[in-house]
Enzyme design. Structure first.
Site, short mmCIF file in Angstrom:
data_model
loop_
_atom_site.label_atom_id
_atom_site.label_comp_id
_atom_site.label_asym_id
_atom_site.label_seq_id
_atom_site.Cartn_x
_atom_site.Cartn_y
_atom_site.Cartn_z
CG HIS A 87 -2.12 -0.91 1.02
ND1 HIS A 87 -3.02 -0.79 -0.02
CD2 HIS A 87 -2.53 -1.98 1.76
CE1 HIS A 87 -3.93 -1.74 0.08
NE2 HIS A 87 -3.65 -2.48 1.15
CG ASP A 125 -2.25 -3.66 5.15
OD1 ASP A 125 -1.36 -2.79 5.16
OD2 ASP A 125 -3.42 -3.45 4.78
CD GLU A 126 -5.23 -5.74 1.82
OE1 GLU A 126 -5.11 -4.57 1.39
OE2 GLU A 126 -6.34 -6.29 1.99
CB VAL A 127 3.29 -7.33 0.94
CG1 VAL A 127 4.48 -7.07 0.01
CG2 VAL A 127 3.35 -6.43 2.17
CG ASP A 140 -2.56 -8.86 5.96
OD1 ASP A 140 -2.37 -7.86 6.68
OD2 ASP A 140 -2.23 -8.90 4.76
#
Length: 514
Positions: free
Chosen positions: A87, A146-148, A197
């Site tokens: 992000h 998060d969300e890599v 996550d």
């Protein structure tokens, strides 16, 4: 359990004017909130080599100091949140930082093996922590992570994995996050929080060997309602309890349902919150929990559209501490008597909506900057105005006996009384376009202001290509069970359709060559 009760303020969309901050902080204090998790993104006044990261409405250093001072007045703890891995669109969208992308097409994730990546993240952290240290006793920072989605895809990262005989790409994540956390702990002596996550499925031994469990505190986020809540596995929680001394929990009061949500679905968020309480009780987590955070996302990411504005979401936050359709127009089944009665009401409604638009703009100016107002109005109000305007225009055309076949608005599934989902080449495609526009993948504002994410667009194009229909004879079934068969034509020949499916003529030639 410690008594940290945080509200997440997401400033990557709809940042507040300074005077609204004190009203907000005073209100949050009254309802029992004692901390702010502030995600500044491009609203932070970065300087020197990072100066281009700040947006045109960014706060000055003096304004940041004022916000911190307001929080201090109400004994409100501040934890800055700065993304350092995934992000990072607000950084990687700039040409000067493009080389740091893990995948050159996407501005989402930074390359962890590029030395300039770490230097950039260090400087971002240094500026943010130093400014806060001037005004308050900062004891924690949240570094995102998060969300890599893109990990171990560039040639440099693949070479690193090969040289070290690593087969698990998670090793890249653990190594880079450990490096960042170690820098923060040694330089500033404060706690480091990360979104959890990316480590949920990580091997326990890897977490220990990388010292992630010693350097970081996971903030476990999950926003689904009780019916679909996924984090109930007792082994999962046993693993976290054994690994981490301090655990944070995050539910949501807004910004976690749909990209284009205007008002928060309060029952949905309550259901999620109650599911969390049940999971905490069932797994005896209270002694391990350092605090709870109510997240309030303003965009799903830097490139997506605005979702619920904070003033519209206060109730959610507080609780958690027809006669005229396109089908009729298409088939010329309108009654002049109905239309005459309708036109007057439609014109009055259109006038009132435009009037409310002006009032909204006036009220929003008291809280938000002009760029936020422009985006929100263009995304949420203008489509209503345009649709009403179109309805009034259609009514006028029908009323004067101008029997023009006005195109059916297939983007609204309720406009047709009954229609085969494959009614003509483009029906599914139109619905698909509407689905993505409503989901915030790309709105007029985003396209005009170059805030479209290639990742979203590629997913849309792929789905559009696979759903494109080539049928020519289709049926429309009316409410009275009668059926009309219509022939639909397009200008592409079979060869051109093959090119379309492949993405281009060259792609098709390559497919045939294979």
């Amino acid at each position: 359990m410690n008594s940290n009760r945080l509200v997440h303020i997401d400033l990557k969309g709809a940042p507040f004017r300074l005077h609204y901050w004190e009203q907000l902080i005073e209100f949050l204090s009254r309802i029992g909130i004692n901390g702010l998790l502030i995600e500044y993104e491009d609203m932070f006044p970065y300087t020197q080599s990072l100066s281009e990261l700040k947006c045109q409405d960014s706060y000055s250093e003096q304004q940041i100091e004022s916000i911190i001072g307001m929080a201090n007045k109400y004994d409100m703890k501040i934890i800055p949140l700065i993304q350092t891995f995934g992000h990072l669109e607000f950084v990687l969208k700039h040409d000067n930082f493009r080389e740091l992308r893990e995948v050159k097409t996407y501005p989402n994730s930074i390359c962890p093996t590029n030395e300039r990546s770490f230097d950039t993240i260090k400087e971002m952290l240094r500026q943010m922590i130093s400014l806060h240290h001037k005004c308050t006793k900062l004891d924690s920072i949240h570094i995102g992570c998060d969300e890599v989605w893109h990990l171990g895809q560039c040639s440099r990262c693949l070479q690193y994995l090969n040289d070290n005989c690593y087969t698990d790409k998670s090793r890249l994540f653990a190594t880079f996050v450990t490096k960042i956390a170690d820098y923060v702990r040694k330089t500033f002596d404060i706690h480091v929080i990360i979104w959890d996550d990316m480590i949920r499925q990580m091997d326990e031994q890897m977490i220990i060997e990388s010292q992630l469990n010693r350097l970081c505190e996971p903030m476990v986020w999950h926003y689904l309602d009780a019916q679909t809540f996924r984090l109930r596995d007792k082994q999962f929680w046993l693993k976290y309890k054994q690994l981490f001394e301090r655990i944070w929990i995050a539910s949501a009061f807004k910004g976690a349902a749909r990209m284009n949500q205007m008002l928060p679905p309060v029952p949905y968020h309550i259901s999620n919150h109650l599911a969390w309480i049940q999971v905490i009780d069932d797994n005896q987590l209270w002694p391990n929990i350092e605090g709870l955070a109510l997240t309030g996302w303003q965009r799903f990411d830097h490139m997506t559209t605005l979702c619920e504005l904070l003033p519209n979401s206060m109730i959610s936050l507080l609780i958690l501490s027809g006669a005229f359709t396109s089908y009729q127009i298409l088939n010329n089944r309108t009654n002049p008597l109905h239309i005459e009665a309708f036109i007057l009401k439609a014109r009055v409604l259109l006038f009132r909506v435009r009037e409310q638009k002006l009032k909204l703009e006036t009220e929003m100016k008291k809280i938000f900057y002009d760029t936020t107002i422009h985006e929100w109005i263009l995304t949420n109000v203008e489509p209503i105005v345009n649709k009403l305007d179109k309805i009034v225009t259609n009514a006028d055309q029908q009323h004067i006996g101008n029997k023009v076949m006005i195109p059916v608005d297939i983007t609204n599934s309720t406009d047709l009384e009954s229609i085969d989902s494959d009614v003509y080449p483009g029906t599914t495609l139109f619905k698909l376009c509407n689905e993505w526009i409503l989901e915030g993948a790309f709105t007029s504002y985003q396209i005009l202001n170059n805030r479209t994410n290639p990742l979203h667009i590629e997913a849309f194009i792929l789905k559009a290509r696979t759903t494109f229909s080539l049928s020519k004879l289709k049926q429309i079934k009316h409410k009275d069970s009668s059926i009309d068969v219509i022939e639909l034509k397009h200008t592409m020949n079979d060869l051109q359709l093959q090119w379309f499916r492949a993405g281009s003529a060259l792609n098709r030639m390559y497919e045939l060559k294979k």
